[in-house]
Design an enzyme around this catalytic site. Structure first.
Site, short mmCIF file in Angstrom:
data_model
loop_
_atom_site.label_atom_id
_atom_site.label_comp_id
_atom_site.label_asym_id
_atom_site.label_seq_id
_atom_site.Cartn_x
_atom_site.Cartn_y
_atom_site.Cartn_z
N PHE A 1 -5.27 0.03 1.00
CA PHE A 1 -4.86 -0.38 -0.22
C PHE A 1 -6.05 -0.14 -1.32
CE2 PHE A 1 -3.00 -3.17 2.88
CZ PHE A 1 -1.92 -3.87 2.26
N ASP A 2 -5.65 0.00 -2.44
CA ASP A 2 -6.36 -0.10 -3.70
C ASP A 2 -6.61 -1.61 -3.95
OD1 ASP A 2 -7.80 0.51 -6.15
OD2 ASP A 2 -5.94 0.07 -7.35
N MET A 3 -7.63 -2.16 -4.84
CA MET A 3 -7.87 -3.44 -4.69
C MET A 3 -7.44 -3.95 -6.30
SD MET A 3 -11.36 -5.58 -4.48
CE MET A 3 -12.07 -5.18 -5.98
N ASP A 4 -7.97 -3.34 -7.24
CA ASP A 4 -7.91 -4.12 -8.60
C ASP A 4 -6.27 -3.53 -9.10
OD1 ASP A 4 -10.26 -5.47 -9.34
OD2 ASP A 4 -11.03 -3.29 -9.31
N ASP B 1 -1.50 1.23 -7.71
CA ASP B 1 -0.95 0.82 -8.73
C ASP B 1 -1.03 1.70 -10.00
OD1 ASP B 1 -3.11 -0.96 -10.94
OD2 ASP B 1 -3.52 -0.56 -9.01
#
Length: 221
Positions: A9-12, A169
């Site tokens: 996962f990316d976070m932001d 995203d």
């Protein structure tokens, strides 16, 4: 259909609905320091590490701009809200993490944000326990769109990146995930997918809830 062995996962913008909050903090600081066109500059920084973000700001505003003071102001506003538990978790994030954890899918987080800050923000939201590996932007020399952070996260999981699903995203994040040869799921946030993203991502889904519905077909459970 190939089954994948891990999820990164990316976070932001993926786990946290933080990019809008970050944009607002920069808007507020911009009013103090007279930074024009702040929205476009911040958009160019989404998905990259601090070093490259500061480089983009210097290019936009010049060497005479009080960048250190601006950055301290903007990030201070953001950190105060994040550490105060005000960083909103994206709809479906907890459900997706819970599903993957229940099915013993190895999980990593690979964020351009510095590792210490990532750990603090995940901890404040009670999400730190889900991840087997946390990889921050200060752990690699090259930032997204280079694939280094995803390659490192996969390596630390004991996996090949090509055996991982990456959820992103941002445009730079999708580019990095594609370069890592992973299966790329884009869940758009502020930046909406253009023709490049539609080609680069294997799937574009509207939310993490949609990812939760789809992902059982893709992972080895």
């Amino acid at each position: 259909m190939k089954k994948y062995e891990a999820v990164i996962f990316d976070m932001d913008g993926v786990i946290f609905d933080s990019e809008r909050m970050y944009m607002e903090c920069c808007r507020q600081a911009a009013k103090v320091y007279g930074a024009e066109n702040i929205e476009n500059v911040v958009m160019a920084c989404i998905g990259v590490n601090t070093e490259n973000t500061l480089r983009i700001f210097r290019q936009a505003y010049g060497e005479d701009f009080p960048l250190d003071d601006f950055w301290k102001d903007a990030t201070g506003r953001f950190s105060e809200m994040a550490q105060g538990g005000l960083l909103p978790v994206k709809d479906g994030a907890r459900e997706l993490l819970e599903f993957l954890s229940d099915n013993n899918i190895p999980l990593a987080l690979a964020s351009s944000t510095k590792t210490e800050k990532v750990i603090l923000e995940l901890g404040a939201a009670g999400l730190d326990g889900y991840f087997d590996v946390i990889t921050g932007g200060d752990m690699t020399d090259k930032s997204k769109p280079e694939p280094d952070i995803f390659l490192l996260a996969a390596e630390r999981l004991g996996k090949k990146a090509s055996d991982c699903i990456i959820i992103e995203d941002s445009f730079n994040g999708v580019r990095a995930a594609r370069a890592a040869d992973a299966f790329v799921i884009m869940v758009p946030d502020i930046a909406k997918p253009d023709d490049e993203m539609k080609k680069a991502a294997d799937l574009i889904l509207p939310s993490l809830l949609a990812v939760r519905e789809k992902i059982s077909e893709l992972v080895i459970a």
